[in-house]
Write a protein that holds these residues in place. Structure first.
Motif, short mmCIF file in Angstrom:
data_model
loop_
_atom_site.label_atom_id
_atom_site.label_comp_id
_atom_site.label_asym_id
_atom_site.label_seq_id
_atom_site.Cartn_x
_atom_site.Cartn_y
_atom_site.Cartn_z
N ALA A 22 0.83 -1.21 0.00
CA ALA A 22 0.00 0.00 0.00
C ALA A 22 0.86 1.26 0.00
O ALA A 22 0.59 2.21 -0.74
N VAL A 23 1.91 1.27 0.82
CA VAL A 23 2.78 2.44 0.90
C VAL A 23 3.50 2.67 -0.43
O VAL A 23 3.57 3.80 -0.94
N LEU A 24 4.04 1.59 -1.02
CA LEU A 24 4.79 1.73 -2.27
C LEU A 24 3.89 2.17 -3.42
O LEU A 24 4.25 3.07 -4.19
N LEU A 25 2.71 1.55 -3.55
CA LEU A 25 1.83 1.92 -4.65
C LEU A 25 1.30 3.34 -4.48
O LEU A 25 1.25 4.10 -5.46
N ASP A 126 -1.40 9.71 -21.57
CA ASP A 126 -2.78 9.23 -21.61
C ASP A 126 -2.84 7.71 -21.61
O ASP A 126 -3.73 7.11 -20.98
N PHE A 127 -1.89 7.07 -22.31
CA PHE A 127 -1.87 5.61 -22.35
C PHE A 127 -1.58 5.04 -20.96
O PHE A 127 -2.23 4.08 -20.52
N ALA A 128 -0.61 5.65 -20.26
CA ALA A 128 -0.28 5.18 -18.91
C ALA A 128 -1.47 5.33 -17.96
O ALA A 128 -1.80 4.42 -17.19
N TYR A 129 -2.14 6.48 -18.03
CA TYR A 129 -3.28 6.71 -17.15
C TYR A 129 -4.47 5.82 -17.52
O TYR A 129 -5.24 5.41 -16.65
N THR A 130 -4.62 5.52 -18.80
CA THR A 130 -5.71 4.61 -19.21
C THR A 130 -5.49 3.22 -18.65
O THR A 130 -6.41 2.58 -18.12
N LEU A 131 -4.25 2.73 -18.75
CA LEU A 131 -3.95 1.41 -18.18
C LEU A 131 -4.18 1.40 -16.67
O LEU A 131 -4.72 0.42 -16.12
N LEU A 132 -3.79 2.49 -16.01
CA LEU A 132 -3.91 2.53 -14.56
C LEU A 132 -5.36 2.67 -14.10
O LEU A 132 -5.84 1.87 -13.28
N THR A 133 -6.06 3.68 -14.62
CA THR A 133 -7.38 4.01 -14.09
C THR A 133 -8.50 3.16 -14.69
O THR A 133 -9.47 2.84 -13.99
N THR A 134 -8.38 2.80 -15.97
CA THR A 134 -9.47 2.07 -16.62
C THR A 134 -9.34 0.57 -16.44
O THR A 134 -10.36 -0.12 -16.24
N TYR A 135 -8.12 0.05 -16.47
CA TYR A 135 -7.93 -1.40 -16.44
C TYR A 135 -7.40 -1.91 -15.09
O TYR A 135 -8.01 -2.78 -14.47
N VAL A 171 -16.34 1.93 -5.87
CA VAL A 171 -15.70 3.18 -6.27
C VAL A 171 -14.71 2.94 -7.39
O VAL A 171 -14.70 3.64 -8.41
N LEU A 172 -13.86 1.93 -7.23
CA LEU A 172 -12.85 1.65 -8.25
C LEU A 172 -13.47 1.14 -9.54
O LEU A 172 -12.96 1.40 -10.64
N LEU A 173 -14.57 0.42 -9.43
CA LEU A 173 -15.20 -0.16 -10.61
C LEU A 173 -15.87 0.91 -11.48
O LEU A 173 -15.82 0.84 -12.71
N PHE A 174 -16.48 1.90 -10.84
CA PHE A 174 -17.27 2.87 -11.59
C PHE A 174 -16.64 4.26 -11.67
O PHE A 174 -17.05 5.06 -12.51
N ALA A 175 -15.66 4.55 -10.83
CA ALA A 175 -15.06 5.88 -10.87
C ALA A 175 -14.21 6.06 -12.12
O ALA A 175 -14.44 6.96 -12.92
N GLY A 176 -13.24 5.17 -12.31
CA GLY A 176 -12.39 5.23 -13.50
C GLY A 176 -11.67 6.56 -13.62
O GLY A 176 -11.37 7.23 -12.63
N PRO A 177 -11.40 6.98 -14.85
CA PRO A 177 -10.65 8.22 -15.06
C PRO A 177 -11.46 9.48 -14.75
O PRO A 177 -10.90 10.57 -14.75
N SER A 178 -12.75 9.34 -14.49
CA SER A 178 -13.57 10.52 -14.23
C SER A 178 -13.26 11.16 -12.88
O SER A 178 -13.58 12.34 -12.66
N PHE A 179 -12.67 10.40 -11.98
CA PHE A 179 -12.38 10.90 -10.64
C PHE A 179 -10.89 10.73 -10.35
O PHE A 179 -10.47 9.67 -9.87
N PRO A 180 -10.08 11.74 -10.66
CA PRO A 180 -8.64 11.66 -10.39
C PRO A 180 -8.36 11.36 -8.93
O PRO A 180 -9.11 11.79 -8.04
N TRP A 181 -7.31 10.61 -8.70
CA TRP A 181 -6.85 10.20 -7.38
C TRP A 181 -7.71 9.11 -6.75
O TRP A 181 -7.40 8.63 -5.66
N SER A 182 -8.76 8.66 -7.45
CA SER A 182 -9.58 7.60 -6.87
C SER A 182 -8.81 6.28 -6.76
O SER A 182 -9.18 5.42 -5.96
N GLU A 183 -7.74 6.13 -7.55
CA GLU A 183 -6.96 4.90 -7.48
C GLU A 183 -6.26 4.72 -6.13
O GLU A 183 -5.82 3.61 -5.79
N LEU A 184 -6.17 5.78 -5.33
CA LEU A 184 -5.59 5.64 -3.99
C LEU A 184 -6.49 4.85 -3.05
O LEU A 184 -6.07 4.46 -1.96
#
Length: 212
Positions: A22-25, A126-135, A171-184
């Motif tokens: 968790a700390v590293l990611l 954009d490609f990096a953020y798509t892989l992170l937030t969408t997938y 949250v992670l399933l439906f937020a996606g790229p629409s909500f920055p920082w939601s991946e935390l």
């Protein structure tokens, strides 16, 4: 060695691995978002200054170790469940975890291309953020659902933490790229699970001392 002693050590291994992951990611995500903001204008040749490049490089160095600790976290959780696991849910648990690791590695590789390109464009960002937030984060949502389901059925995870897990997964399933920082949300959930498993370990110490 007595198998019962090994089972008692499993919560500690899973807890520590979950917290370190968790700390590293979280650190890698924060560094990347601060250095390369999502939705900014095209980068241009001199858009990434020395401090930004240093932050991206540090984040890229953290990601492989985050993946390693996540695999350890996942393996320790499976070891704690043992033969009681449901094969269907366990398959989803394992598959989503492995795809998550592969996807964050892909996102890190795409972000690394920004450093290698002398004239970086918005495509790599954009490609990096798509892989992170969408997938990656949607695979993380499936992993949370599977873990929470297994923990609820076996009584390994208490009900309040299970409810938090389902909420985090939604949250992670439906937020996606629409909500920055939601991946935390994912490292925050992992830290909570890790802390809970460490508390389980602390409670099990008196029982361990009584073993012959």
């Amino acid at each position: 060695m007595d198998p019962s002693r090994e089972r008692l050590r499993t919560p500690r291994a899973a807890g520590l691995a979950g917290i370190v992951f968790a700390v590293l990611l979280a650190a890698a995500i924060v560094l990347m978002r601060l250095a390369i903001p999502e939705g900014a204008a095209d980068l241009g040749g001199d858009a990434l200054g020395p401090d930004q490049r240093r932050a991206v490089r540090t984040a890229l160095e953290l990601v492989p170790f985050a993946g390693i600790f996540f695999l350890w976290f996942m393996g320790a959780l499976r070891a704690q469940v043992g033969k009681r696991e449901d094969q269907l849910v366990a398959t989803v648990f394992l598959g989503s975890g492995l795809v998550f690791v592969a996807t964050i590695f892909g996102a890190a590789a795409a972000a690394g291309g920004i450093l290698a390109d002398q004239q970086p464009s918005a495509f790599g960002r954009d490609f990096a953020y798509t892989l992170l937030t969408t997938y990656a984060m949607r695979m993380a949502a499936v992993f949370i659902f599977a873990t929470s389901t297994i923990g609820r059925r076996l009584g390994v995870i208490p009900r309040p933490l299970t409810a938090i897990g389902y909420a985090a997964g939604l949250v992670l399933l439906f937020a996606g790229p629409s909500f920055p920082w939601s991946e935390l949300v994912f490292p925050a959930w992992s830290a909570m699970i890790g802390a809970h498993l460490l508390r389980v370990r602390m409670r099990s110490r008196p029982q361990q001392a009584e073993l012959p």
